[in-house]
Design an enzyme around this catalytic site. Structure first.
Site, PDB file in Angstrom:
ATOM      1  N   LYS A 144       0.890  -1.173   0.000  1.00 40.15           N
ATOM      2  CA  LYS A 144       0.000   0.000   0.000  1.00 40.15           C
ATOM      3  C   LYS A 144       0.923   1.217   0.000  1.00 40.15           C
ATOM      4  O   LYS A 144       1.439   1.631   1.032  1.00 40.15           O
ATOM      5  CB  LYS A 144      -0.890  -0.020   1.260  1.00 40.15           C
ATOM      6  CG  LYS A 144      -2.248   0.636   1.070  1.00 40.15           C
ATOM      7  CD  LYS A 144      -2.178   2.124   0.789  1.00 40.15           C
ATOM      8  CE  LYS A 144      -1.949   2.934   2.024  1.00 40.15           C
ATOM      9  NZ  LYS A 144      -1.743   4.373   1.718  1.00 40.15           N
ATOM     10  N   GLU A 172       9.242   1.094  11.160  1.00 40.07           N
ATOM     11  CA  GLU A 172      10.265   2.153  11.047  1.00 40.07           C
ATOM     12  C   GLU A 172       9.521   3.471  11.111  1.00 40.07           C
ATOM     13  O   GLU A 172       8.716   3.789  10.227  1.00 40.07           O
ATOM     14  CB  GLU A 172      11.053   1.987   9.751  1.00 40.07           C
ATOM     15  CG  GLU A 172      11.927   0.733   9.794  1.00 40.07           C
ATOM     16  CD  GLU A 172      12.705   0.437   8.521  1.00 40.07           C
ATOM     17  OE1 GLU A 172      12.648   1.246   7.574  1.00 40.07           O
ATOM     18  OE2 GLU A 172      13.353  -0.616   8.464  1.00 40.07           O
ATOM     19  N   GLU A 209       8.545  16.093  15.916  1.00 36.11           N
ATOM     20  CA  GLU A 209       8.999  15.937  14.534  1.00 36.11           C
ATOM     21  C   GLU A 209       8.184  16.847  13.618  1.00 36.11           C
ATOM     22  O   GLU A 209       6.952  16.799  13.622  1.00 36.11           O
ATOM     23  CB  GLU A 209       8.823  14.480  14.083  1.00 36.11           C
ATOM     24  CG  GLU A 209       9.347  14.255  12.676  1.00 36.11           C
ATOM     25  CD  GLU A 209       9.067  12.850  12.143  1.00 36.11           C
ATOM     26  OE1 GLU A 209       7.908  12.409  12.192  1.00 36.11           O
ATOM     27  OE2 GLU A 209      10.022  12.205  11.668  1.00 36.11           O
TER      28      GLU A 209
HETATM   29  P1  NAD Z   1       2.127   8.242   7.661  1.00 41.04           P
HETATM   30  O1  NAD Z   1       2.287   7.464   8.909  1.00 41.04           O
HETATM   31  O2  NAD Z   1       1.146   9.338   7.638  1.00 41.04           O
HETATM   32  O3  NAD Z   1       1.704   7.282   6.455  1.00 41.04           O
HETATM   33  C1  NAD Z   1       2.475   6.159   6.105  1.00 41.04           C
HETATM   34  C2  NAD Z   1       1.587   5.159   5.393  1.00 41.04           C
HETATM   35  O4  NAD Z   1       0.640   4.627   6.319  1.00 41.04           O
HETATM   36  C3  NAD Z   1       0.771   5.724   4.249  1.00 41.04           C
HETATM   37  O5  NAD Z   1       0.764   4.790   3.206  1.00 41.04           O
HETATM   38  C4  NAD Z   1      -0.603   5.881   4.854  1.00 41.04           C
HETATM   39  O6  NAD Z   1      -1.658   5.849   3.915  1.00 41.04           O
HETATM   40  C5  NAD Z   1      -0.660   4.676   5.758  1.00 41.04           C
HETATM   41  N1  NAD Z   1      -1.590   4.744   6.875  1.00 41.04           N
HETATM   42  C6  NAD Z   1      -1.966   5.835   7.579  1.00 41.04           C
HETATM   43  N2  NAD Z   1      -2.820   5.474   8.574  1.00 41.04           N
HETATM   44  C7  NAD Z   1      -2.951   4.139   8.494  1.00 41.04           C
HETATM   45  C8  NAD Z   1      -3.707   3.180   9.247  1.00 41.04           C
HETATM   46  N3  NAD Z   1      -4.446   3.518  10.297  1.00 41.04           N
HETATM   47  N4  NAD Z   1      -3.630   1.879   8.875  1.00 41.04           N
HETATM   48  C9  NAD Z   1      -2.870   1.503   7.832  1.00 41.04           C
HETATM   49  N5  NAD Z   1      -2.157   2.365   7.085  1.00 41.04           N
HETATM   50  C10 NAD Z   1      -2.178   3.662   7.414  1.00 41.04           C
HETATM   51  O7  NAD Z   1       3.576   8.748   7.280  1.00 41.04           O
HETATM   52  P2  NAD Z   1       3.990   9.690   6.057  1.00 41.04           P
HETATM   53  O8  NAD Z   1       3.440  11.055   6.321  1.00 41.04           O
HETATM   54  O9  NAD Z   1       3.650   9.010   4.778  1.00 41.04           O
HETATM   55  O10 NAD Z   1       5.576   9.718   6.187  1.00 41.04           O
HETATM   56  C11 NAD Z   1       6.272  10.586   7.028  1.00 41.04           C
HETATM   57  C12 NAD Z   1       6.609   9.907   8.335  1.00 41.04           C
HETATM   58  O11 NAD Z   1       7.316   8.707   8.080  1.00 41.04           O
HETATM   59  C13 NAD Z   1       7.531  10.701   9.239  1.00 41.04           C
HETATM   60  O12 NAD Z   1       7.115  10.561  10.566  1.00 41.04           O
HETATM   61  C14 NAD Z   1       8.884  10.035   9.061  1.00 41.04           C
HETATM   62  O13 NAD Z   1       9.787  10.189  10.127  1.00 41.04           O
HETATM   63  C15 NAD Z   1       8.471   8.619   8.904  1.00 41.04           C
HETATM   64  N6  NAD Z   1       9.495   7.842   8.212  1.00 41.04           N
HETATM   65  C16 NAD Z   1      10.244   6.972   8.941  1.00 41.04           C
HETATM   66  C17 NAD Z   1      11.258   6.234   8.321  1.00 41.04           C
HETATM   67  C18 NAD Z   1      12.132   5.276   9.079  1.00 41.04           C
HETATM   68  O14 NAD Z   1      12.883   4.553   8.435  1.00 41.04           O
HETATM   69  N7  NAD Z   1      12.093   5.241  10.390  1.00 41.04           N
HETATM   70  C19 NAD Z   1      11.474   6.400   6.964  1.00 41.04           C
HETATM   71  C20 NAD Z   1      10.685   7.309   6.247  1.00 41.04           C
HETATM   72  C21 NAD Z   1       9.687   8.021   6.889  1.00 41.04           C
HETATM   73  O1  6OD Z   2      18.336   3.952   3.584  1.00 37.05           O
HETATM   74  C1  6OD Z   2      17.419   3.239   4.007  1.00 37.05           C
HETATM   75  O2  6OD Z   2      17.386   2.020   3.842  1.00 37.05           O
HETATM   76  C2  6OD Z   2      16.330   3.850   4.753  1.00 37.05           C
HETATM   77  N1  6OD Z   2      15.447   3.001   5.313  1.00 37.05           N
HETATM   78  C3  6OD Z   2      16.235   5.181   4.811  1.00 37.05           C
HETATM   79  C4  6OD Z   2      15.218   5.868   5.466  1.00 37.05           C
HETATM   80  C5  6OD Z   2      15.032   7.170   5.227  1.00 37.05           C
HETATM   81  C6  6OD Z   2      13.972   7.906   5.838  1.00 37.05           C
HETATM   82  O3  6OD Z   2      13.421   8.849   5.355  1.00 37.05           O
END
Ligand code: NAD
Ligand code: 6OD
Length: 502
Positions: free
Chosen positions: A194, A270, A406
């Site tokens: 998804k 993550e 954040e």
């Molecule tokens: P988000 O949590 O809003 O959405 C992520 C995904 O989850 C989307 O596909 C969304 O449609 C889906 N989603 C939302 N609610 C859901 C539910 N209740 N059930 C199932 N699916 C659901 O995150 P975002 O805004 O897309 O991305 C930004 C965030 O992601 C930031 O907090 C960032 O730090 C984090 N992030 C973390 C990592 C990591 O490796 N730790 C990497 C990239 C981004």
């Molecule tokens: O480099 C990667 O494998 C990884 N998971 C990066 C995450 C970046 C977050 O925005």
């Protein structure tokens, strides 16, 4: 004033409106409801795609297709051949490099130079790395004594965990999606992905590549939609999904964990971060400035590993702030196609509202705005884009919302510190623990400080330097589990012991 000019021969990102469908059992399918949602360009607000929103019926069909592939052809392919297919996938992504590049840039508005060097090559590399990992990993073997003297042998075997639900964010769409899909497939699982509602294109295009290299139908499926009440929730609640891997916000991860509790299914999460950079007075100053610039503003600050808190040892503080300000003000904000662009727009108007609300909050909290803090003046044809200025603040207490929450935008707060113990305590004070960078030329200090920082990854004198064989994940509320290299096997396989009495 920031330079936001564009040469007349450089078009704003725009494309004919595409229709994006779900990818189920090797076919592109619309949803039975006929419902579509709009995908708009972050660069100029233009409608670029109508995306077919999967309902419960499509999610169910995707999970069933994944199960059928697992029980059928994919489950019977020997691991070596699976590895060859993953290599073929990587090569096919590279053959279609420009299509992936254009799709990713259209969805995200990120600079082409960035996507060309990071997003798309990593999207391909993930498949090769995990094919190699699985090929080269062995399992344990023990001989044991038995009362009759004949003995017994034990060996462990790894088996796929089953149908894996993959929920992805929008910031590095292809890179982060393949970071999950590649190990899942390398371990013999099938997937239902998804993608974020903001970035539907590259996951969809990957379906074509799967078909082109002969991945059996149903191994890779894509359902489009949102979270609650939409495809995300339908997928995570579906009882046919055996494990869920997620990248996104901490709050969303917690909701997914609750959904996974039904059926006691494993999760790999993550999640968010509020990552510190610690700059010691003995650092290589140029390297620290260059690295901090990237860690604050790359991808318009929309990198989970990005730096939103910088702590600088007091003797260097004024010089560091002045240098980062000067460098930031020189960075060009612009369209993806312009090779001089250092920073593009945020992903959407909605996210821009969130980031701008923190720009206002920082001022209410008493911040000194060193640079930025608002919206850049863009040419008329880009006025509907999600532009914000890169922003630096100083002067806030560590308890300010701007310093603890954040934001996920191109902004950072810089504070002075006086001692190693003090800065470590301040860096560790939050519930997040994803990443940190430490800038020092003192080797002993580098070891000492990195050992005490509560983060899944600590970079010393660098940022976003990734070896895909290493464990990746967050401590505290930044994540559950580790992926990368052999660590991914813990999540994507079930380990079974076979005991044979001789
Ligand atoms: P988000 O949590 O809003 O959405 C992520 C995904 O989850 C989307 O596909 C969304 O449609 C889906 N989603 C939302 N609610 C859901 C539910 N209740 N059930 C199932 N699916 C659901 O995150 P975002 O805004 O897309 O991305 C930004 C965030 O992601 C930031 O907090 C960032 O730090 C984090 N992030 C973390 C990592 C990591 O490796 N730790 C990497 C990239 C981004
Ligand atoms: O480099 C990667 O494998 C990884 N998971 C990066 C995450 C970046 C977050 O925005």
């Amino acid at each position: 004033m920031l330079d936001v000019t564009r040469k007349p021969d450089q078009p704003a990102s725009s494309a004919a409106v595409k229709e994006i469908r779900n990818f189920i059992a090797g076919e592109y399918v619309g949803s039975a409801s006929g419902h579509f949602f709009d995908k708009r360009s972050p660069v100029n607000g233009a409608l670029i795609a109508k995306v077919s929103e999967a309902g419960e019926a499509e999610v169910d069909a995707a999970v069933k297709a994944a199960r059928a592939a697992l029980d059928g052809p994919w489950g019977r392919i020997p691991p070596g051949e699976r590895g060859d297919l993953l290599y073929a996938l990587a090569n096919e992504i590279n053959k279609n490099f420009n299509r992936f590049l254009e799709a990713e840039v259209a969805d995200t508005g990120k600079p082409m130079s960035l996507a060309r060097h990071i997003d798309i090559p990593r999207g391909a590399a993930n498949f090769k790395v995990f094919a190699d990992t699985v090929k080269n990993v062995s399992t344990e073997f023990f001989e044991m004594a038995t009362p009759d003297g004949a003995g017994a042998i034990n060996y462990a075997v790894r088996r796929p965990v089953g149908v894996v639900g993959v929920i992805c964010p929008w910031n590095l769409p292809l890179l982060l999606m393949t970071w999950k899909v590649a190990p899942a497939m390398a371990c013999g699982n099938t997937v239902v992905v998804k993608p974020s509602e903001e970035t539907p294109q590259t996951a969809t295009l990957l379906g074509e590549v799967m078909n082109a290299v002969g991945i059996p139908k149903g191994v890779y499926n894509v359902v489009h939609g949102f979270g609650p009440g939409s495809a995300g929730e339908f997928l995570t609640r579906h009882p046919g999904v055996n494990a869920i891997t997620f990248t996104g916000e901490t709050r969303t991860g917690a909701a997914i964990m609750k959904a996974a509790a039904d059926g006691a299914r494993p999760v790999s999460l993550e999640m968010g971060g509020k990552n510190p950079a610690i700059v010691f007075a003995d650092c290589d100053f140029e390297a620290a400035i260059e690295g901090t610039m990237r860690s604050c503003f790359a991808n318009c600050g929309q990198v989970c590993l990005g730096t939103e808190r910088v702590y600088v040892e007091r003797p260097l503080f004024e010089k560091f702030v002045a240098a980062l300000k000067a460098r930031t003000e020189k960075m060009k904000i612009g369209v993806p196609e312009d090779s001089a662009t250092g920073m593009g727009p945020l992903i959407s108007q909605e996210h821009r509202e969130k980031v701008l609300s923190y720009y206002r909050k920082a001022v209410e909290e008493g911040a000194t705005v060193v640079t930025g803090g608002g919206v850049p003046k863009m040419p008329d044809d880009l006025a509907q884009g999600a532009w914000v200025e890169p922003t630096i603040w100083t002067g806030l207490p560590d308890t300010a919302a701007t310093v603890t929450e954040e934001i996920f935008g191109p902004c950072t707060h810089i504070a002075p510190f006086d001692s190693e113990d003090e800065v470590i305590a301040r860096a560790n004070a939050l519930e997040y623990g994803l990443a940190a960078s430490v800038w020092t030329t003192n080797l002993a200090r580098a070891h000492r400080v990195s050992a005490r920082i509560e983060a899944g990854i600590v970079w010393v004198n660098s940022w976003f330097l990734r070896d895909l064989r290493t464990p990746f994940g967050g401590m505290k509320q930044s994540g559950i589990g580790r992926e990368g290299g052999v660590h991914s096997l813990e999540f994507y396989t079930e380990l079974k012991n076979v005991c044979i009495k001789l």
